[in-house]
Design a protein around this motif. Structure first.
Motif, PDB file in Angstrom:
ATOM      1  N   VAL A 118       0.831  -1.209   0.000  1.00 60.57           N
ATOM      2  CA  VAL A 118       0.000   0.000   0.000  1.00 60.57           C
ATOM      3  C   VAL A 118       0.862   1.253   0.000  1.00 60.57           C
ATOM      4  O   VAL A 118       0.576   2.231  -0.713  1.00 60.57           O
ATOM      5  N   LEU A 119       1.939   1.256   0.778  1.00 58.61           N
ATOM      6  CA  LEU A 119       2.807   2.433   0.822  1.00 58.61           C
ATOM      7  C   LEU A 119       3.458   2.697  -0.524  1.00 58.61           C
ATOM      8  O   LEU A 119       3.618   3.862  -0.927  1.00 58.61           O
ATOM      9  N   ASP A 120       3.814   1.640  -1.240  1.00 59.43           N
ATOM     10  CA  ASP A 120       4.382   1.829  -2.579  1.00 59.43           C
ATOM     11  C   ASP A 120       3.345   2.403  -3.529  1.00 59.43           C
ATOM     12  O   ASP A 120       3.672   3.218  -4.401  1.00 59.43           O
ATOM     13  N   HIS A 121       2.094   1.987  -3.369  1.00 60.92           N
ATOM     14  CA  HIS A 121       1.017   2.559  -4.182  1.00 60.92           C
ATOM     15  C   HIS A 121       0.883   4.057  -3.905  1.00 60.92           C
ATOM     16  O   HIS A 121       0.708   4.863  -4.827  1.00 60.92           O
ATOM     17  N   LEU A 122       0.945   4.431  -2.645  1.00 68.66           N
ATOM     18  CA  LEU A 122       0.820   5.846  -2.282  1.00 68.66           C
ATOM     19  C   LEU A 122       2.005   6.660  -2.805  1.00 68.66           C
ATOM     20  O   LEU A 122       1.829   7.790  -3.271  1.00 68.66           O
ATOM     21  N   ARG A 123       3.208   6.072  -2.733  1.00 66.68           N
ATOM     22  CA  ARG A 123       4.374   6.778  -3.277  1.00 66.68           C
ATOM     23  C   ARG A 123       4.247   6.946  -4.788  1.00 66.68           C
ATOM     24  O   ARG A 123       4.582   8.008  -5.331  1.00 66.68           O
ATOM     25  N   GLU A 124       3.766   5.893  -5.451  1.00 68.75           N
ATOM     26  CA  GLU A 124       3.584   5.981  -6.901  1.00 68.75           C
ATOM     27  C   GLU A 124       2.524   7.021  -7.255  1.00 68.75           C
ATOM     28  O   GLU A 124       2.684   7.792  -8.209  1.00 68.75           O
ATOM     29  N   LEU A 125       1.436   7.052  -6.487  1.00 71.45           N
ATOM     30  CA  LEU A 125       0.389   8.052  -6.723  1.00 71.45           C
ATOM     31  C   LEU A 125       0.930   9.459  -6.527  1.00 71.45           C
ATOM     32  O   LEU A 125       0.636  10.367  -7.314  1.00 71.45           O
ATOM     33  N   ARG A 126       1.707   9.651  -5.466  1.00 66.58           N
ATOM     34  CA  ARG A 126       2.303  10.973  -5.226  1.00 66.58           C
ATOM     35  C   ARG A 126       3.221  11.379  -6.378  1.00 66.58           C
ATOM     36  O   ARG A 126       3.209  12.530  -6.829  1.00 66.58           O
ATOM     37  N   ARG A 127       4.000  10.435  -6.873  1.00 69.08           N
ATOM     38  CA  ARG A 127       4.911  10.741  -7.980  1.00 69.08           C
ATOM     39  C   ARG A 127       4.149  11.115  -9.240  1.00 69.08           C
ATOM     40  O   ARG A 127       4.532  12.053  -9.962  1.00 69.08           O
ATOM     41  N   ARG A 128       3.063  10.406  -9.509  1.00 73.63           N
ATOM     42  CA  ARG A 128       2.270  10.712 -10.704  1.00 73.63           C
ATOM     43  C   ARG A 128       1.574  12.068 -10.579  1.00 73.63           C
ATOM     44  O   ARG A 128       1.482  12.826 -11.560  1.00 73.63           O
ATOM     45  N   ILE A 129       1.070  12.388  -9.383  1.00 75.49           N
ATOM     46  CA  ILE A 129       0.405  13.685  -9.183  1.00 75.49           C
ATOM     47  C   ILE A 129       1.406  14.822  -9.358  1.00 75.49           C
ATOM     48  O   ILE A 129       1.095  15.847  -9.985  1.00 75.49           O
ATOM     49  N   ALA A 177       4.099  14.745 -11.159  1.00 75.27           N
ATOM     50  CA  ALA A 177       4.404  14.828 -12.592  1.00 75.27           C
ATOM     51  C   ALA A 177       3.289  15.546 -13.348  1.00 75.27           C
ATOM     52  O   ALA A 177       3.554  16.364 -14.246  1.00 75.27           O
ATOM     53  N   MET A 178       2.023  15.274 -12.996  1.00 70.02           N
ATOM     54  CA  MET A 178       0.902  15.958 -13.647  1.00 70.02           C
ATOM     55  C   MET A 178       0.934  17.455 -13.369  1.00 70.02           C
ATOM     56  O   MET A 178       0.688  18.266 -14.281  1.00 70.02           O
ATOM     57  N   LEU A 179       1.216  17.833 -12.125  1.00 66.92           N
ATOM     58  CA  LEU A 179       1.281  19.256 -11.794  1.00 66.92           C
ATOM     59  C   LEU A 179       2.407  19.957 -12.545  1.00 66.92           C
ATOM     60  O   LEU A 179       2.243  21.092 -13.007  1.00 66.92           O
ATOM     61  N   VAL A 180       3.546  19.272 -12.673  1.00 65.41           N
ATOM     62  CA  VAL A 180       4.665  19.862 -13.414  1.00 65.41           C
ATOM     63  C   VAL A 180       4.301  20.032 -14.886  1.00 65.41           C
ATOM     64  O   VAL A 180       4.587  21.068 -15.508  1.00 65.41           O
ATOM     65  N   ILE A 181       3.640  19.020 -15.470  1.00 69.78           N
ATOM     66  CA  ILE A 181       3.258  19.087 -16.883  1.00 69.78           C
ATOM     67  C   ILE A 181       2.281  20.233 -17.118  1.00 69.78           C
ATOM     68  O   ILE A 181       2.440  21.032 -18.058  1.00 69.78           O
ATOM     69  N   VAL A 182       1.247  20.330 -16.273  1.00 68.42           N
ATOM     70  CA  VAL A 182       0.257  21.404 -16.439  1.00 68.42           C
ATOM     71  C   VAL A 182       0.907  22.766 -16.205  1.00 68.42           C
ATOM     72  O   VAL A 182       0.582  23.754 -16.886  1.00 68.42           O
ATOM     73  N   SER A 183       1.846  22.843 -15.267  1.00 69.08           N
ATOM     74  CA  SER A 183       2.528  24.120 -14.999  1.00 69.08           C
ATOM     75  C   SER A 183       3.352  24.566 -16.193  1.00 69.08           C
ATOM     76  O   SER A 183       3.360  25.764 -16.546  1.00 69.08           O
ATOM     77  N   LEU A 184       4.040  23.623 -16.836  1.00 68.78           N
ATOM     78  CA  LEU A 184       4.797  23.972 -18.039  1.00 68.78           C
ATOM     79  C   LEU A 184       3.866  24.431 -19.154  1.00 68.78           C
ATOM     80  O   LEU A 184       4.173  25.386 -19.880  1.00 68.78           O
ATOM     81  N   GLY A 185       2.735  23.771 -19.280  1.00 68.78           N
ATOM     82  CA  GLY A 185       1.755  24.230 -20.262  1.00 68.78           C
ATOM     83  C   GLY A 185       1.191  25.594 -19.922  1.00 68.78           C
ATOM     84  O   GLY A 185       0.916  26.402 -20.808  1.00 68.78           O
ATOM     85  N   ALA A 186       1.035  25.867 -18.608  1.00 72.88           N
ATOM     86  CA  ALA A 186       0.539  27.179 -18.191  1.00 72.88           C
ATOM     87  C   ALA A 186       1.539  28.280 -18.515  1.00 72.88           C
ATOM     88  O   ALA A 186       1.143  29.414 -18.828  1.00 72.88           O
ATOM     89  N   ILE A 203      -2.062   9.247 -15.642  1.00 76.78           N
ATOM     90  CA  ILE A 203      -3.147   8.490 -15.017  1.00 76.78           C
ATOM     91  C   ILE A 203      -3.146   7.054 -15.521  1.00 76.78           C
ATOM     92  O   ILE A 203      -3.280   6.094 -14.744  1.00 76.78           O
ATOM     93  N   TRP A 204      -2.980   6.906 -16.837  1.00 77.67           N
ATOM     94  CA  TRP A 204      -2.949   5.569 -17.421  1.00 77.67           C
ATOM     95  C   TRP A 204      -1.761   4.766 -16.906  1.00 77.67           C
ATOM     96  O   TRP A 204      -1.881   3.568 -16.612  1.00 77.67           O
ATOM     97  N   ALA A 205      -0.602   5.392 -16.751  1.00 81.80           N
ATOM     98  CA  ALA A 205       0.586   4.692 -16.266  1.00 81.80           C
ATOM     99  C   ALA A 205       0.423   4.249 -14.819  1.00 81.80           C
ATOM    100  O   ALA A 205       1.007   3.238 -14.408  1.00 81.80           O
ATOM    101  N   PHE A 206      -0.361   4.977 -14.026  1.00 85.41           N
ATOM    102  CA  PHE A 206      -0.602   4.567 -12.642  1.00 85.41           C
ATOM    103  C   PHE A 206      -1.546   3.372 -12.575  1.00 85.41           C
ATOM    104  O   PHE A 206      -1.401   2.494 -11.711  1.00 85.41           O
TER     105      PHE A 206
END
Length: 293
Positions: free
Chosen positions: A19-30, A32-41, A110-113
């Motif tokens: 479960v902790l690895d799932h949470l770490r993976e989710l945090r990493r994906r979130i 990454a999404m924020l960084v991607i949207v920020s670069l687009g912004a 999202i798909w990679a997670f």
């Protein structure tokens, strides 16, 4: 000890992890999404003037007699009142542009997670669904942009002769964004129906029996979801949704037929298995001895 520290953990082929690895993976994906949207912004912030011209174009198509022109040039402009309204509007436009332009990239996160927990055939369908979701959302936004000019004109002309609209940039951007998002989300309906059919929740027989009810609910949804009150905008959303809904029903029909055919073939193969003994009647009956000698 050194070998233990340097040893990499083997990834489970079935995608299972604590479960902790799932949470770490989710945090990493979130992140990454924020960084991607920020670069687009950042891109949206730089090209804010061009993006605003594109968003403002439907309003500028309204006849000049229905638009108030605060400057002497008579140009199509949007106004704002507060000191921070200009900054917040630019920030909003930049964020929206960043999310739209980088949509396929953060959808991939999202798909990679989700992918490690799926089977090989499910991964194949997921790729198709992600691509189809992006295309359908883009198609809905494009249609909203086309009909927006007509809907704005109908709404603004309701004020009657002797009145003119003087829109603020924040309210107008919110209105246009709502229209684009509503149309884009509405075009995801056939994808949801197909996914429900593939997962076994909705069958073609049920969809066929409830087709008329579904079409009626689509028009009710279009009447409620569209910010405008004119029938033109409602029909512009409802008619494509009905066509896409019908297409999803036909896809469900083909899928259910193939599924039934595969089940029939599987039953036939099980019946002809060499390891399964055939049933033989202990006492034969019903024999015709009339021709015997």
């Amino acid at each position: 000890m050194v070998s233990i520290r340097l040893r990499r953990q083997q990834r489970d082929p079935e995608g299972r992890m604590p479960v902790l690895d799932h949470l770490r993976e989710l945090r990493r994906r979130i992140i990454a999404m924020l960084v991607i949207v920020s670069l687009g912004a950042v891109f949206g912030w730089i090209f804010y003037a061009d993006i605003l011209d594109v968003l403002k174009h439907p309003y500028c198509q309204v006849p000049k007699k229905y638009r108030a022109t605060p400057n002497a040039t008579g140009q199509c402009v949007l106004i704002y009142h507060g000191v921070l309204d200009g900054f917040t509007t630019r920030l909003k436009v930049a964020a929206i542009a960043g999310a739209v332009l980088t949509g396929p990239l953060w959808l991939y996160q999202i798909w990679a997670f989700i992918t490690p927990g799926l089977r090989s055939n499910e991964k194949k369908y997921t790729r198709v669904f992600v691509a189809a979701s992006t295309l359908l959302f883009a198609a809905g936004m494009s249609l909203a942009y086309v009909v927006l000019a007509k809907g704005l004109r109908i709404l603004i002309e309701q004020g009657g002769y002797g009145t003119a609209a003087q829109l603020t940039v924040s309210e107008y951007i919110s209105f246009v964004t709502l229209m684009l998002v509503v149309f884009g989300a509405a075009f995801e309906l056939p994808l949801i129906v197909v996914m429900a059919n593939f997962s076994g929740v909705l069958s073609y027989r049920l969809l066929k029996r409830t087709r008329r009810v579904g079409i009626f609910l689509i028009f009710v949804f279009a009447a409620i979801a569209t910010p405008t009150t004119d029938p033109f905008t409602m029909c512009a959303m409802a008619i494509p949704m009905v066509l896409l809904f019908e297409a999803s029903i036909q896809i469900a029909r083909v899928h259910d037929r193939r599924k039934a055919r595969r089940k029939a073939e599987a039953r036939t193969e099980d019946a002809l298995d060499d390891d399964v003994p055939s049933e033989i009647e202990a006492v034969p009956h019903g024999l015709d001895w009339s021709d015997s000698t």
